[in-house]
Enzyme design. Structure first.
Site, short mmCIF file in Angstrom:
data_model
loop_
_atom_site.label_atom_id
_atom_site.label_comp_id
_atom_site.label_asym_id
_atom_site.label_seq_id
_atom_site.Cartn_x
_atom_site.Cartn_y
_atom_site.Cartn_z
N THR A 55 56.78 36.58 -10.98
CA THR A 55 55.54 36.01 -10.70
C THR A 55 54.48 36.16 -11.89
OG1 THR A 55 55.74 36.69 -8.39
CG2 THR A 55 53.63 36.07 -9.09
N VAL A 66 57.28 32.67 2.27
CA VAL A 66 56.32 33.23 1.51
C VAL A 66 56.24 34.60 1.10
CG1 VAL A 66 53.77 33.23 1.31
CG2 VAL A 66 54.80 31.06 2.46
N GLY A 118 56.63 41.41 -8.42
CA GLY A 118 58.03 41.84 -8.05
C GLY A 118 58.37 41.68 -6.74
N GLY A 139 58.34 40.54 -3.42
CA GLY A 139 57.28 40.10 -2.63
C GLY A 139 57.52 40.64 -1.04
#
Length: 290
Positions: free
Chosen positions: A150, A179, A202, A204
Site C-alpha cells: 500500500t 476491504v 502490510g 491489512g
C-alpha cells in the site's frame, strides 16, 4: 515547517512531487492528492498493489481502497472495493468534502464517483499486461501473490496543516468486496492537527485488528517522538501476537515539527523530506525484534 513522507521506496517520486508543491505554497491535501494520483494512475506502479495495473480480485476485477484524513476533527473520506476509477483517492476526497458520508463502498462508491463526474472505465483498461498474466497464472495454477505494498503519504504544509492519505488495489486475487486496513481510520491512517499523523502498510486483514495508526498518534500526543511511537506500536503487537504469529506491518509517523519515525516487522524502506533539505531521503527501517 513543511515536510513529506511516504511508505516504501516507490513513494520517492510522490514525495519529491509533494516537496515541490509544498514549497510553492500548496496545501497539504492538494499536494498529497496530486502526488498520489501520479502513482495511482500509472500502470507501471500497479505491481506495488496500487491503482491502475494493480492485481485483480479472484473474479478478475480490480477493486481499489483509498482514504484521506486531515488533521482537523471530522475531516475524513474513504472508498472501498471501488472499480473502474484510476484515481481512487480523489474520489475519497470528494466523499470527505462533498458528501454527508465518510465511507462509500462497491457500487455505491462508483455511483458517487459518476455523480462527481469521474470517468468510470471498464476493467480491461484498468489492467496491465503484467496483472493480466498474473491473473491468468492464478486461474491456471492457483499461484497466489503475497504482496502488501500500500502507498501511504503524509504531508505537512507551511500553514501548519497535516494530511495523510492511502491507496491500494488490495490483496491480489482477494474475495470480491474485501476491504483491508488501508481506508479504515485508526488502522491504515490517522491524523490529529495538534499532534501529527501516521500511515500503515502490510497485511491489512491482520493490521485492522490493532489500530496501529491511532495508537502511534496517541503515543505522540503523550510525548513520544515519532520514531519511539512507531517502535512502541510494533513492539506491543509483537508481544501480543508472539514472534511466530507476527505479520507484515510497516508504519510511518510524522509530528507537527515535521519529524518522522518508522517501525516494521520486515525490512521497510520509506522516504522523507523536510523544509531546509534540498533532497528527499530514502531510509531503511530494519525489522523489529522482540
Amino acid at each position: 515547517m513543511a515536510a513529506a513522507a511516504g511508505t516504501w521506496a516507490f513513494s520517492l517520486p510522490a514525495v519529491q512531487k509533494m516537496k515541490q508543491r509544498l514549497l510553492q505554497g500548496g496545501s497539504a491535501t492538494d499536494c498529497l492528492q496530486e502526488a498520489m494520483a501520479d502513482v495511482e494512475d500509472d500502470e507501471e506502479t500497479g505491481s506495488f498493489v496500487i491503482g491502475r495495473g494493480g492485481y485483480p480480485n479472484k473474479d478478475g476485477i480490480i477493486q481499489c481502497d483509498a482514504a484521506i484524513m486531515e488533521g482537523w476533527p471530522g475531516r475524513f473520506g474513504a472508498v472501498g472495493a471501488m472499480h473502474g476509477i484510476g484515481t481512487p483517492l480523489a474520489v475519497a476526497r470528494k466523499v470527505m468534502e462533498d458528501s454527508p458520508h465518510s465511507f462509500l463502498v462497491g457500487d455505491g462508491a462508483v455511483a458517487f464517483a459518476k455523480d462527481q463526474v469521474f470517468t468510470v472505465e471498464d476493467n480491461r483498461s484498468m489492467m496491465s499486461k503484467r496483472s493480466t498474466e498474473a491473473y491468468q497464472e492464478y486461474l491456471e495454477k492457483g499461484n497466489s501473490l503475497k504482496k502488501h505494498d500500500t502507498l501511504g503519504l503524509i504531508a505537512l504544509d507551511i500553514y501548519g496543516n497535516i494530511t495523510v492519505g492511502v491507496s491500494t488495489s488490495g490483496a491480489p486475487f482477494k474475495y470480491p468486496g474485501r476491504v483491508g486496513d488501508s481506508p479504515l481510520p485508526g488502522c491504515g491512517l490517522y491524523a490529529n492537527k495538534e499532534v501529527g499523523a501516521a500511515a500503515a502498510t502490510g497485511d491489512g486483514d491482520k493490521i485492522m485488528c490493532f489500530c496501529p495508526c491511532f495508537h502511534a498518534v496517541l503515543l505522540m500526543k503523550q510525548g513520544l517522538s515519532p520514531m519511539d511511537a512507531c517502535q512502541t506500536v510494533v513492539q506491543d503487537i509483537l508481544q501480543r501476537t508472539g514472534k511466530e504469529n507476527m505479520f507484515e506491518l510497516g508504519i510511518i509517523a510524522m509530528n507537527m515539527k515535521g519529524e518522522v519515525g518508522a517501525a516494521s516487522s520486515v525490512s521497510f524502506p520509506y522516504c522523507i523530506w523536510s523544509q531546509g533539505k534540498d533532497y528527499v531521503e530514502q531510509l531503511m527501517q530494519q525489522s523489529h525484534q522482540l
